[in-house]
Scaffold this active site. Structure first.
Site, PDB file in Angstrom:
ATOM      1  N   HIS A   1     -55.728  27.099 -11.177  1.00  0.00           N
ATOM      2  CA  HIS A   1     -55.147  27.345  -9.873  1.00  0.00           C
ATOM      3  C   HIS A   1     -55.974  28.359  -9.111  1.00  0.00           C
ATOM      4  O   HIS A   1     -55.746  28.866  -7.891  1.00  0.00           O
ATOM      5  CB  HIS A   1     -53.761  28.149  -9.666  1.00  0.00           C
ATOM      6  CG  HIS A   1     -52.909  27.559  -8.870  1.00  0.00           C
ATOM      7  ND1 HIS A   1     -51.561  28.399  -8.328  1.00  0.00           N
ATOM      8  CD2 HIS A   1     -53.027  26.370  -8.061  1.00  0.00           C
ATOM      9  CE1 HIS A   1     -51.256  27.637  -7.452  1.00  0.00           C
ATOM     10  NE2 HIS A   1     -51.889  26.480  -7.130  1.00  0.00           N
TER      11      HIS A   1
ATOM     12  N   CYS B   1     -48.940  32.437  -6.463  1.00  0.00           N
ATOM     13  CA  CYS B   1     -49.644  32.060  -7.749  1.00  0.00           C
ATOM     14  C   CYS B   1     -51.368  32.293  -7.473  1.00  0.00           C
ATOM     15  O   CYS B   1     -52.030  33.220  -8.504  1.00  0.00           O
ATOM     16  CB  CYS B   1     -49.315  30.528  -8.023  1.00  0.00           C
ATOM     17  SG  CYS B   1     -47.612  30.274  -8.258  1.00  0.00           S
TER      18      CYS B   1
END
Length: 507
Positions: free
Chosen positions: A126, A63
């Site tokens: 993130h 990710c």
């Protein structure tokens, strides 16, 4: 005839840009890509009205690095989203990693501001959770979402639950204020993210300012969730319920653009950050179609993504492209749409896909597959050469961690790191998309293809200046809870500066 008319002068307004980035959604999860239950009518319609990319990749099978690559147009090894702890290790940004997106990197929203865009991120950031890494410090004007995935629930003594932000303010935490029922899989988060998108689009349309909306939702990342009206509606179980809700949401967003009369002035691109997480399948993970393995690996299942471009009145309906694309191209393509040049003071790995999307052209370019700072494989044309193969370690495998469940290709899906630098494993992805039949080393075809790819690798490595690794150190004090990675191992891979409070992220 199609032309790049909007870019020819000030009379043509820069289009809105809407990037729909899914989390751990696999190449085989959409009806348009052959998923047999055909439960994605809106995305399939989007593909029928736009262009399907069959050979579209992420920049990393995990990710955080893939998101850093999308927003900088640069490989994670250049922008610092990798670790040097252990060879060919993947790494990401959980709550206790101290690194994040460096100030020296120029992010897409920062650049789009120069063309008057208002920028919003909805969902998962993130790219670091410490204050200097906040999305509003890196070009976004608005944020509703979280610095991390919806892991938990935690006990709030040793470990706080993960926060959710509206702009600078923490408005609650997952599991407490933003409920996720792990027993039933029920959560209203996708509906909240949908409403945020619709409201932002309406507001920007009213103010007549071009917008960049980065819709980075995470319902298909384990633990997967869906709202009550979608639970139990899919043939594919809870994961399918989450996909159906996402499909419904995308349909509503596209319909909203049409109702407001701005669909012909809004470029929309749908893709995923990495392949389906087969470690969570089948209950909590998706499908990578015919491809080998999944998330965490540099086989096709880990890095080839579903991708659809949609722009009514500009993109011819029903297009299918075999262009080798990459999430980093969304950086360059978005700048091109805004009439901006990419920064010239750094290496940009993304290419402008507009000639592909609008005129059906094909641009010759390689795809580089990295794990950590190791170049694992390279694709050129239909050939893919593996310089290293590895799925995951025997130690992890023995504990039930398997990135390629039910898939074993002798000499290819290995639990030790196998080097093939001098004699790469070569596959023809047209004849063998599942990477099951390596070409014979002695064949003329092998020698020709490897010679070509070796030249591309030499060229790539000659210009490679790795960034400062951002994912090497996690600090238990940062979020006042001990890192789960460190707990599981019982020891650190490496304790930087002999500080017992710090430990390197292991995966």
């Amino acid at each position: 005839p199609l032309c790049l008319c909007w870019a020819l002068g000030p009379a043509a307004a820069a289009p809105n840009i809407l990037l729909l980035l899914m989390d751990d959604m696999g190449w085989g999860d959409l009806g348009a890509f052959g998923e047999p239950s055909k439960e994605t009518p809106n995305l399939d319609q989007m593909a029928a009205e736009g262009m399907l990319f069959l050979d579209f990749y992420t920049a990393n099978p995990l990710c955080s690095p893939s998101r850093a690559a999308l927003l900088t147009g640069r490989l994670p090894v250049r922008n610092g989203f990798y670790t040097t702890n252990g060879h060919a290790r993947n790494a990401y940004t959980p709550q206790d990693i101290v690194g994040g997106i460096p100030d020296s990197e120029l992010l897409l929203p920062e650049l789009l501001k120069k063309a008057g865009y208002i920028n919003k991120i909805i969902g998962k950031w993130h790219l670091g959770h410490r204050p200097q890494f906040h999305p509003l410090k890196h070009g976004f004007d608005e944020w509703f979402g979280s610095p991390n995935c919806h892991f938990g629930p935690y006990d709030n003594r040793e470990r706080p639950n993960i926060p959710v932000y509206r702009d600078w303010e923490m408005v609650g935490r997952y599991y407490e204020d933003f409920k996720i029922d792990l027993k039933t899989g029920e959560s209203n988060l996708t509906q909240l993210y949908l409403q945020e998108a619709l409201d932002f689009i309406s507001k920007q349309q009213a103010s007549q300012q071009p917008f960049f909306l980065y819709w980075a939702i995470d319902a298909t990342h384990a633990p997967v969730y869906a709202s009550k009206q979608f639970l139990g509606t899919s043939q594919r179980g809870l994961y399918g319920d989450a996909v159906r809700e996402i499909d419904d949401s995308v349909g509503k967003i596209l319909h909203h653009l049409q109702q407001l009369g701005i669909s012909e002035n809004t470029f929309v691109f749908f893709t995923s950050d990495n392949g389906a997480a087969l470690i969570s399948a089948p209950r909590q993970g998706g499908s990578n179609g015919p491809f080998l393995c999944g998330k965490q690996t540099t086989f096709e299942g880990g890095m080839r993504e579903p991708a659809i471009a949609w722009w009514p009145g500009h993109i011819p309906a029903g297009g299918v492209s075999h262009q080798l694309g990459n999430v980093m191209d969304l950086f360059s393509t978005s700048l091109s749409l805004a009439g901006l040049q990419p920064p010239s003071d750094r290496q940009i790995d993304g290419i402008d896909l507009l000639p592909v999307i609008l005129q059906g052209k094909l641009i010759d370019r390689p795809i580089f597959y990295y794990r950590g700072n190791e170049l694992m494989a390279v694709r050129a044309g239909l050939y893919k050469a593996h310089y290293w193969t590895w799925s995951n370690s025997w130690e992890e495998h023995g504990k039930g961690i398997d990135f390629c469940p039910g898939q074993s290709v002798s000499g290819v899906t290995t639990h030790t790191q196998e080097e093939h630098t001098y004699l790469p494993l070569l596959f023809h992805l047209g004849r063998d998309p599942g990477e099951k039949f390596p070409l014979s080393f002695a064949s003329e075809e092998y020698q020709r293809a490897v010679e070509n790819i070796s030249g591309l690798v030499q060229q790539h490595k000659a210009s490679l200046v790795p960034g400062q690794p951002q994912l090497n150190v996690c600090d238990q004090a940062v979020m006042n809870w001990s890192p789960p990675g460190c707990e599981k191992l019982g020891k650190c891979l490496k304790a930087p500066e002999s500080d017992p409070k710090k430990c390197s992220w292991p995966h």
